[in-house]
Design a protein around this motif. Structure first.
Motif, PDB file in Angstrom:
ATOM      1  N   VAL A  65      -0.044   3.280 -12.393  1.00 36.22           N
ATOM      2  CA  VAL A  65      -1.482   3.012 -12.309  1.00 36.22           C
ATOM      3  C   VAL A  65      -2.060   2.771 -13.696  1.00 36.22           C
ATOM      4  N   ALA A  66      -1.693   3.632 -14.648  1.00 34.94           N
ATOM      5  CA  ALA A  66      -2.240   3.511 -16.002  1.00 34.94           C
ATOM      6  C   ALA A  66      -1.849   2.180 -16.641  1.00 34.94           C
ATOM      7  N   GLU A  67      -0.623   1.732 -16.395  1.00 33.96           N
ATOM      8  CA  GLU A  67      -0.188   0.469 -16.979  1.00 33.96           C
ATOM      9  C   GLU A  67      -0.950  -0.707 -16.392  1.00 33.96           C
ATOM     10  N   VAL A  68      -1.153  -0.703 -15.078  1.00 34.12           N
ATOM     11  CA  VAL A  68      -1.916  -1.792 -14.466  1.00 34.12           C
ATOM     12  C   VAL A  68      -3.340  -1.817 -15.026  1.00 34.12           C
ATOM     13  N   LEU A  69      -3.966  -0.658 -15.151  1.00 33.98           N
ATOM     14  CA  LEU A  69      -5.341  -0.608 -15.653  1.00 33.98           C
ATOM     15  C   LEU A  69      -5.413  -1.051 -17.113  1.00 33.98           C
ATOM     16  N   ARG A  70      -4.408  -0.701 -17.894  1.00 33.94           N
ATOM     17  CA  ARG A  70      -4.373  -1.149 -19.290  1.00 33.94           C
ATOM     18  C   ARG A  70      -4.249  -2.665 -19.370  1.00 33.94           C
ATOM     19  N   LEU A  71      -3.386  -3.228 -18.539  1.00 34.52           N
ATOM     20  CA  LEU A  71      -3.189  -4.682 -18.556  1.00 34.52           C
ATOM     21  C   LEU A  71      -4.381  -5.415 -17.955  1.00 34.52           C
ATOM     22  N   LYS A  72      -5.073  -4.777 -17.043  1.00 31.59           N
ATOM     23  CA  LYS A  72      -6.307  -5.352 -16.513  1.00 31.59           C
ATOM     24  C   LYS A  72      -7.295  -5.620 -17.647  1.00 31.59           C
ATOM     25  N   GLU A  73      -7.418  -4.653 -18.559  1.00 25.75           N
ATOM     26  CA  GLU A  73      -8.310  -4.823 -19.707  1.00 25.75           C
ATOM     27  C   GLU A  73      -7.757  -5.863 -20.678  1.00 25.75           C
ATOM     28  N   LYS A  74      -6.466  -5.823 -20.912  1.00 23.51           N
ATOM     29  CA  LYS A  74      -5.860  -6.747 -21.878  1.00 23.51           C
ATOM     30  C   LYS A  74      -6.056  -8.204 -21.467  1.00 23.51           C
ATOM     31  N   TYR A  75      -5.943  -8.467 -20.160  1.00 21.05           N
ATOM     32  CA  TYR A  75      -5.985  -9.853 -19.691  1.00 21.05           C
ATOM     33  C   TYR A  75      -7.340 -10.266 -19.119  1.00 21.05           C
ATOM     34  N   ALA A  76      -8.347  -9.417 -19.263  1.00 22.09           N
ATOM     35  CA  ALA A  76      -9.695  -9.757 -18.789  1.00 22.09           C
ATOM     36  C   ALA A  76     -10.154 -11.056 -19.454  1.00 22.09           C
ATOM     37  N   GLY A  77     -10.688 -11.950 -18.639  1.00 22.83           N
ATOM     38  CA  GLY A  77     -11.120 -13.246 -19.142  1.00 22.83           C
ATOM     39  C   GLY A  77     -10.079 -14.334 -18.986  1.00 22.83           C
ATOM     40  N   ARG A  78      -8.822 -13.921 -18.780  1.00 19.43           N
ATOM     41  CA  ARG A  78      -7.758 -14.898 -18.542  1.00 19.43           C
ATOM     42  C   ARG A  78      -7.327 -14.896 -17.078  1.00 19.43           C
ATOM     43  N   ILE A  79      -7.240 -13.708 -16.504  1.00 24.49           N
ATOM     44  CA  ILE A  79      -6.908 -13.556 -15.091  1.00 24.49           C
ATOM     45  C   ILE A  79      -7.393 -12.172 -14.671  1.00 24.49           C
ATOM     46  N   GLU A  80      -7.906 -12.070 -13.452  1.00 23.34           N
ATOM     47  CA  GLU A  80      -8.326 -10.769 -12.951  1.00 23.34           C
ATOM     48  C   GLU A  80      -7.112 -10.049 -12.374  1.00 23.34           C
ATOM     49  N   VAL A  81      -6.834  -8.871 -12.891  1.00 16.61           N
ATOM     50  CA  VAL A  81      -5.713  -8.056 -12.433  1.00 16.61           C
ATOM     51  C   VAL A  81      -6.248  -6.963 -11.519  1.00 16.61           C
ATOM     52  N   LEU A  82      -5.723  -6.909 -10.307  1.00 18.41           N
ATOM     53  CA  LEU A  82      -6.144  -5.912  -9.332  1.00 18.41           C
ATOM     54  C   LEU A  82      -5.086  -4.829  -9.203  1.00 18.41           C
ATOM     55  N   LEU A  83      -5.550  -3.605  -9.020  1.00 22.18           N
ATOM     56  CA  LEU A  83      -4.664  -2.467  -8.813  1.00 22.18           C
ATOM     57  C   LEU A  83      -4.404  -2.272  -7.333  1.00 22.18           C
ATOM     58  N   GLY A  84      -3.156  -2.485  -6.926  1.00 19.10           N
ATOM     59  CA  GLY A  84      -2.775  -2.282  -5.536  1.00 19.10           C
ATOM     60  C   GLY A  84      -1.489  -1.485  -5.454  1.00 19.10           C
ATOM     61  N   VAL A  85      -1.053  -1.237  -4.241  1.00 18.16           N
ATOM     62  CA  VAL A  85       0.236  -0.613  -3.977  1.00 18.16           C
ATOM     63  C   VAL A  85       0.655  -1.036  -2.581  1.00 18.16           C
ATOM     64  N   GLU A  86       1.947  -1.238  -2.390  1.00 21.10           N
ATOM     65  CA  GLU A  86       2.458  -1.453  -1.044  1.00 21.10           C
ATOM     66  C   GLU A  86       2.941  -0.102  -0.530  1.00 21.10           C
ATOM     67  N   SER A  87       2.238   0.387   0.458  1.00 26.41           N
ATOM     68  CA  SER A  87       2.492   1.733   0.968  1.00 26.41           C
ATOM     69  C   SER A  87       3.323   1.685   2.231  1.00 26.41           C
ATOM     70  N   ASP A  88       4.365   2.503   2.273  1.00 29.30           N
ATOM     71  CA  ASP A  88       5.037   2.730   3.549  1.00 29.30           C
ATOM     72  C   ASP A  88       4.074   3.397   4.509  1.00 29.30           C
ATOM     73  N   PHE A  89       4.232   3.105   5.793  1.00 29.79           N
ATOM     74  CA  PHE A  89       3.465   3.798   6.822  1.00 29.79           C
ATOM     75  C   PHE A  89       4.407   4.658   7.635  1.00 29.79           C
ATOM     76  N   PHE A  90       4.330   5.948   7.383  1.00 26.08           N
ATOM     77  CA  PHE A  90       5.047   6.940   8.178  1.00 26.08           C
ATOM     78  C   PHE A  90       3.980   7.768   8.897  1.00 26.08           C
ATOM     79  N   PRO A  91       3.779   7.559  10.191  1.00 23.75           N
ATOM     80  CA  PRO A  91       2.674   8.248  10.885  1.00 23.75           C
ATOM     81  C   PRO A  91       2.672   9.751  10.671  1.00 23.75           C
ATOM     82  N   GLU A  92       3.848  10.344  10.645  1.00 25.66           N
ATOM     83  CA  GLU A  92       3.935  11.792  10.535  1.00 25.66           C
ATOM     84  C   GLU A  92       3.566  12.304   9.135  1.00 25.66           C
ATOM     85  N   HIS A  93       3.500  11.404   8.155  1.00 24.44           N
ATOM     86  CA  HIS A  93       3.188  11.806   6.777  1.00 24.44           C
ATOM     87  C   HIS A  93       1.901  11.148   6.276  1.00 24.44           C
TER      88      HIS A  93
END
Length: 270
Positions: A65-93
């Motif tokens: 997370v920290a790396e994505v947020l750091r790069l979001k600032e670094k590349y502001a004005g050139r490309i918008e960087v969004l913080l996401g995650v691909e989450s597994d879906f385990f209903p029981e958890h």
């Protein structure tokens, strides 16, 4: 405006390249927005790094997370960087995952069903000893889990919703699950989230996108929004076939697609 919400990086163990490599590839591909969405750790497992080669370690998550947020600032004005995650879906958890994500400022979370009955959806051998009724039951259960993931309120995007066909193209011909597919799409519409058109199927045996045109036509019927994700595991696939997907969506009848910023839907005309 061009965007790609589904990209991975070396942290998951089965992609190559750093997060910054994918951001630079996005700039080269002419994207305005790139989402970084590596595989979530197995939060419900006791081990820190339960499945190396599949997902990052739990101890890596805050650094990710920290790396994505750091790069979001670094590349502001050139490309918008969004913080996401691909989450597994385990209903029981579900609550374990919900609590794991709560402290972080995610722009979006992709919910993906990767296992049915404890077996990977990409395991082609799961089908070899099943009769037609059993195959239908697996397909029904797959879409029931996708429906349930939509109802959680945790996800803004549902990932690759017919990816079981990836290494088993005959999946699309398994009959008897139409009601479950429709119920999943209706749940997506009800909760005002989106499904992705994911072009990584071209790298699998099926050789095409997820989901099929037939499902996209049903999605349009139910008023489901769509987004784009290359599911890139190498930087060179960032934005792969985006323009072809946009043209196909127009042919089917879609007028718009969406991405997410701070979990708010941003509508982009096609």
């Amino acid at each position: 405006m061009k965007f790609d919400l589904h990209t991975h990086n070396e942290r998951c163990g089965h992609a190559t390249g750093t997060i910054e490599d994918y951001i630079r590839a996005g700039i080269e591909a002419g994207l305005s927005v790139i989402g970084i969405s590596d595989h979530s750790p197995f939060f419900a497992r006791e081990e820190d790094h339960a499945v190396p080669g599949t997902a990052m370690a739990k101890s890596e998550f805050s650094r990710y997370v920290a790396e994505v947020l750091r790069l979001k600032e670094k590349y502001a004005g050139r490309i918008e960087v969004l913080l996401g995650v691909e989450s597994d879906f385990f209903p029981e958890h579900l609550e374990v995952y919900r609590q794991a994500y709560e402290p972080y400022p995610f722009d979006y979370i992709i919910g993906s069903v990767h296992q049915i009955h404890g077996v990977s959806i990409f395991n082609r051998n799961r089908w070899t000893k099943l009769n037609e009724r059993q195959k239908t039951d697996v397909k029904k259960n797959y879409y029931e889990q996708i429906r349930d993931s939509a109802h959680t309120g945790l996800f803004q995007v549902l990932g690759h919703i017919d990816a079981m066909k990836g290494y088993y193209p005959a999946f699309v011909d398994i009959a008897g699950a139409d009601a479950e597919i429709d119920a999943a799409l209706q749940a997506v519409a009800e909760h005002d989230i989106a499904i992705e058109i994911n072009t990584s199927g071209k790298t699998k045996d099926v050789g095409g996108w997820y989901p099929s045109d037939a499902i996209l036509e049903r999605a349009l019927h139910f008023g489901v929004d769509v987004t784009f994700g290359s599911d890139a595991h190498v930087p060179g696939r960032v934005g792969d076939e985006l323009d072809l997907v946009r043209s196909r969506l127009k042919e089917i009848g879609f007028k718009r697609w969406v991405f997410y910023r701070q979990k708010q839907k941003i509508v982009v005309p096609l």
